[in-house]
Scaffold this active site. Structure first.
Site, mmCIF file in Angstrom:
data_model
loop_
_atom_site.group_PDB
_atom_site.id
_atom_site.type_symbol
_atom_site.label_atom_id
_atom_site.label_comp_id
_atom_site.label_asym_id
_atom_site.label_seq_id
_atom_site.Cartn_x
_atom_site.Cartn_y
_atom_site.Cartn_z
ATOM 1 N N GLU A 1 -6.269 -10.830 -0.805
ATOM 2 C CA GLU A 1 -6.938 -10.301 0.119
ATOM 3 C C GLU A 1 -8.546 -10.526 -0.009
ATOM 4 O O GLU A 1 -9.233 -9.507 0.405
ATOM 5 C CB GLU A 1 -6.442 -9.048 1.003
ATOM 6 C CG GLU A 1 -5.104 -8.981 1.255
ATOM 7 C CD GLU A 1 -4.458 -7.806 1.827
ATOM 8 O OE1 GLU A 1 -3.301 -7.574 1.876
ATOM 9 O OE2 GLU A 1 -5.503 -7.215 2.616
ATOM 10 N N GLU B 1 0.994 -1.191 -0.101
ATOM 11 C CA GLU B 1 -0.110 -0.036 -0.078
ATOM 12 C C GLU B 1 0.728 1.243 0.006
ATOM 13 O O GLU B 1 0.773 2.188 0.685
ATOM 14 C CB GLU B 1 -0.989 -0.024 1.118
ATOM 15 C CG GLU B 1 -1.823 -1.308 1.187
ATOM 16 C CD GLU B 1 -2.821 -1.232 2.488
ATOM 17 O OE1 GLU B 1 -3.494 -2.459 2.617
ATOM 18 O OE2 GLU B 1 -2.783 -0.406 3.109
HETATM 19 O O1 G3I Z 1 -2.388 -7.310 18.992
HETATM 20 C C1 G3I Z 1 -3.347 -6.321 19.600
HETATM 21 C C2 G3I Z 1 -3.790 -6.953 21.035
HETATM 22 O O2 G3I Z 1 -2.428 -7.208 21.913
HETATM 23 C C3 G3I Z 1 -4.802 -6.159 21.405
HETATM 24 O O3 G3I Z 1 -5.369 -6.797 22.704
HETATM 25 C C4 G3I Z 1 -6.010 -6.026 20.678
HETATM 26 C C5 G3I Z 1 -7.474 -5.301 21.049
HETATM 27 O O4 G3I Z 1 -7.464 -4.228 20.114
HETATM 28 O O5 G3I Z 1 -5.509 -5.528 19.448
HETATM 29 C C6 G3I Z 1 -4.556 -6.281 18.624
HETATM 30 O O6 G3I Z 1 -4.255 -5.666 17.663
HETATM 31 C C7 G3I Z 1 -5.103 -5.698 16.484
HETATM 32 C C8 G3I Z 1 -4.224 -6.424 15.230
HETATM 33 O O7 G3I Z 1 -5.078 -6.479 14.137
HETATM 34 C C9 G3I Z 1 -4.053 -7.903 15.682
HETATM 35 O O8 G3I Z 1 -5.121 -8.664 16.028
HETATM 36 C C10 G3I Z 1 -5.530 -4.346 16.016
HETATM 37 O O9 G3I Z 1 -6.171 -3.776 17.086
HETATM 38 C C11 G3I Z 1 -6.549 -4.304 14.746
HETATM 39 O O10 G3I Z 1 -6.377 -3.075 14.167
HETATM 40 C C12 G3I Z 1 -5.464 -5.112 13.821
HETATM 41 O O11 G3I Z 1 -6.417 -5.276 12.673
HETATM 42 C C13 G3I Z 1 -5.498 -5.860 11.217
HETATM 43 C C14 G3I Z 1 -5.571 -4.738 10.371
HETATM 44 O O12 G3I Z 1 -4.983 -5.034 9.207
HETATM 45 C C15 G3I Z 1 -4.633 -3.504 10.854
HETATM 46 O O13 G3I Z 1 -3.941 -2.992 9.992
HETATM 47 C C16 G3I Z 1 -6.479 -6.866 11.016
HETATM 48 O O14 G3I Z 1 -6.707 -8.014 11.684
HETATM 49 C C17 G3I Z 1 -6.059 -7.396 9.511
HETATM 50 O O15 G3I Z 1 -6.831 -8.296 8.922
HETATM 51 C C18 G3I Z 1 -5.719 -6.136 8.519
HETATM 52 O O16 G3I Z 1 -5.408 -6.582 7.395
HETATM 53 C C19 G3I Z 1 -5.028 -5.713 6.288
HETATM 54 C C20 G3I Z 1 -3.502 -6.127 5.621
HETATM 55 O O17 G3I Z 1 -2.755 -6.491 6.439
HETATM 56 C C21 G3I Z 1 -3.317 -5.333 4.340
HETATM 57 N N1 G3I Z 1 -4.579 -4.753 3.796
HETATM 58 C C22 G3I Z 1 -5.773 -4.355 4.361
HETATM 59 C C23 G3I Z 1 -5.937 -5.484 5.487
HETATM 60 C C24 G3I Z 1 -7.403 -5.040 5.950
HETATM 61 O O18 G3I Z 1 -6.990 -3.891 6.887
#
Ligand code: G3I
Length: 382
Positions: A261, A156
């Site tokens: 994705e 991205e």
């Molecule tokens: O690891 C922390 C955990 O310690 C905490 O307790 C929890 C509570 O909120 O958050 C956890 O972190 C989360 C992380 O995923 C791991 O699960 C973040 O809040 C959450 O925002 C994060 O979301 C991920 C997102 O990328 C963030 O950028 C999604 O799971 C994931 O599906 C998403 O994937 C991205 C691709 O990498 C790139 N393209 C877009 C796609 C969707 O956004």
């Protein structure tokens, strides 16, 4: 243990009398077209989610790590690497004969602030940040050398209008940060396939920017194997024409194309078409979360039709599509349950919250069979 019929289908089985008859699975149905897989969370590759893991093993032949190999997860502090989840993910993939993907090395999201600052909190110089990027890539790619077959090296890097996203990578290093990232990855594992990954490349301005970007990288001698089209799709975006044209536009440059994705959001629009910009947050309302008690059959059927359309396009262009990866396994796992509105009930994938295949699963399988009659078998070189 008596497994319910629909769940048996997700495991590639059907019950005839007392014995379980094998049912065609996604990986079998698409073996002449492309690899088919899913992004996994830690519960799945650790098999704590045994049902999710069972679906993955039965249906897919490639996996991507949803979060565990991102900078914030694997390298949360300057001298601290946590490879345990990554090791478990790669082992799960190898044990189950998967084409194992790495996601992602250089991204503006999920990268800790310390990466761009020195010990006093001052912004790093170009040289210092390049050194930090090189160390990280050598450590992470080097650890899985020969085991992770393909890496989303940069994720991205473009804005919707096709210009470069002004991330700290760009402002501190300059626009050759992508070239450097690919060079470091190639040094760390010369055999790994290296990809550029992005969303909404089906929109003409962004596609144009991406084509210029990859041409520049290739002209600079970067070993770019392919481009990942994320395809966080909607019921009406992208059109079949947009998707087909985008696949052919990159294939024309000699690049492999992967759908990296895939999901189809049926919930009311809360973001720009195709956007997957995770920084966007929208307040919740019942109108924004209409299907908390299940998806009406009319929407189920519309989603099935939509997935059938998308896969007919992918099959028609299969000569240039190496892989199709869903972003999650079941609806319960999807990031769309918490983006851009936290706490929504979303239905973007082929398996429901009980692990049962949805009408969309049948539509995708039907597209494969329909394609079979037309398409020549896939050759090894593809
Ligand atoms: O690891 C922390 C955990 O310690 C905490 O307790 C929890 C509570 O909120 O958050 C956890 O972190 C989360 C992380 O995923 C791991 O699960 C973040 O809040 C959450 O925002 C994060 O979301 C991920 C997102 O990328 C963030 O950028 C999604 O799971 C994931 O599906 C998403 O994937 C991205 C691709 O990498 C790139 N393209 C877009 C796609 C969707 O956004």
């Amino acid at each position: 243990m008596k497994i319910k019929l629909p769940v048996m289908a997700a495991l590639g089985l059907a019950s005839i009398g007392h014995c379980a008859e094998p049912q065609p699975t996604l990986k079998e149905a698409f073996q002449n077209y492309f690899l088919i897989g899913a992004a996994l969370n830690a519960n799945q590759f650790s098999e704590r989610d045994s049902r999710g893991a069972a679906i993955v093993k039965a249906q897919f032949n490639t996996i991507t790590p949803e979060n565990v190999l991102k900078w914030e997860a694997v390298h949360s502090e300057p001298d601290k690497y946590d490879f345990e989840p990554g090791d478990q993910y790669v082992k799960f993939g190898e044990k189950n004969g998967m084409f194992v993907i790495g996601h992602t090395l250089v991204w503006h999201n999920q990268t800790p602030r310390w990466v761009f600052r020195d010990g006093e909190g001052k912004q790093l110089t170009r040289e210092a940040l390049l050194k930090r990027m090189q160390d990280h890539i050598q450590k992470v790619v080097g650890r899985y050398k020969g085991r992770i077959k393909g890496w989303d090296v940069v994720n991205e890097a473009l804005n919707e209008d096709g210009t470069m996203r002004r991330s700290l990578w760009l402002t501190i290093i300059g626009d050759d940060y992508l070239q450097k990232a690919f060079e470091f990855a190639q040094e760390a594992d010369p055999a790994a396939e290296l990809y550029y990954n992005d969303f909404a490349l089906e929109n003409a301005p962004k596609r144009k920017g991406a084509i210029e970007l990859v041409k520049k990288l290739m002209a600079a001698g970067v070993h770019l194997k392919g481009v990942g089209l994320q395809n966080h799709d909607r019921m009406d975006w992208p059109t079949s024409q947009q998707l087909g044209d985008t696949i052919e536009a990159f294939a024309k440059l000699g690049l492999q194309v992967m759908i990296t994705e895939l999901d189809v959001d049926v919930l009311p629009r809360a973001a720009r078409p195709g956007s997957a910009d995770v920084s966007l947050k929208v307040a919740g309302s019942t109108s924004m979360n209409p299907y908390t008690n299940g998806l009406p059959d009319s929407v189920q059927q519309a989603l099935a039709k939509r997935y059938g359309e998308l896969f007919s396009v992918l099959i028609a262009h299969h000569a240039n599509v190496k892989r199709v990866t869903f972003w999650g396994v079941t609806d319960a796992d999807s990031w769309l349950n918490s983006w851009p509105v936290r706490g929504r009930t979303s239905y973007p994938l082929l398996f429901d919250r009980e692990g049962k295949p949805k009408p969309a699963f049948d539509a995708v399988m039907k597209a494969a069979t329909a394609g079979d009659s037309k398409a020549p078998a896939r050759t090894e070189t593809q």
